[in-house]
Enzyme design. Sequence first.
Site, PDB file in Angstrom:
ATOM      1  CD  GLU A  24     106.435  58.771  44.570  1.00  0.00           C
ATOM      2  OE1 GLU A  24     106.925  59.534  45.408  1.00  0.00           O
ATOM      3  OE2 GLU A  24     105.221  58.534  44.483  1.00  0.00           O
ATOM      4  NE  ARG A  84      91.831  53.768  44.083  1.00  0.00           N
ATOM      5  CZ  ARG A  84      93.044  53.534  44.564  1.00  0.00           C
ATOM      6  NH1 ARG A  84      93.231  52.646  45.505  1.00  0.00           N
ATOM      7  NH2 ARG A  84      94.078  54.205  44.125  1.00  0.00           N
TER       8      ARG A  84
END
Length: 172
Positions: free
Chosen positions: A97, A60
């Site tokens: 994560e 993006r």
Amino acid sequence: MDIKSLVRDIPDFPKPGILFRDITTLLRHPQGLRYTLDSLHQKCEAEGFNPDYIVGMESRGFLFAPALAYQLQAGFVPVRKPGKLPSSVHRVEYDLEYGSDALEVHQDAFGSGDRVLIVDDLLATGGTAKATAALVEQAGAEVLGFAFIIELRDLSGRTLLPEVPIVTLIEY
């Protein structure tokens, strides 16, 4: 214009408990997209950014970085996931994560001392932006700052980044 109103919230994506901030609704809105790009440009100029290159991270970041490079009269350099660039690369691995990933940039993307502005749509935990800064520095260039459309302040991603200016348009 309130560009925050053009960002759609999608609960439980990509997994339960995550609230995804979807910019596709912003991208499809002609006036919102123009306002976003113009606002990002104005904030970067107000910050005094005068980069030689704008780096956009896959994927993006590719949506905003080339337009900003055009506005700031800078070159655009893509930072990609492994195996996507055809020439010799610098590579940085980083923790996510739930695992790890890597980013790459062409070894000849920058010259020594080139000034680079790093651009992405979202600053969350800071891992991708930190890895990108490490790539820029590994290539011998200087990180001038960062520009993001959205920052998720509660995730404290900016604490991982180098001590340079950070521009954001929307904060949650």
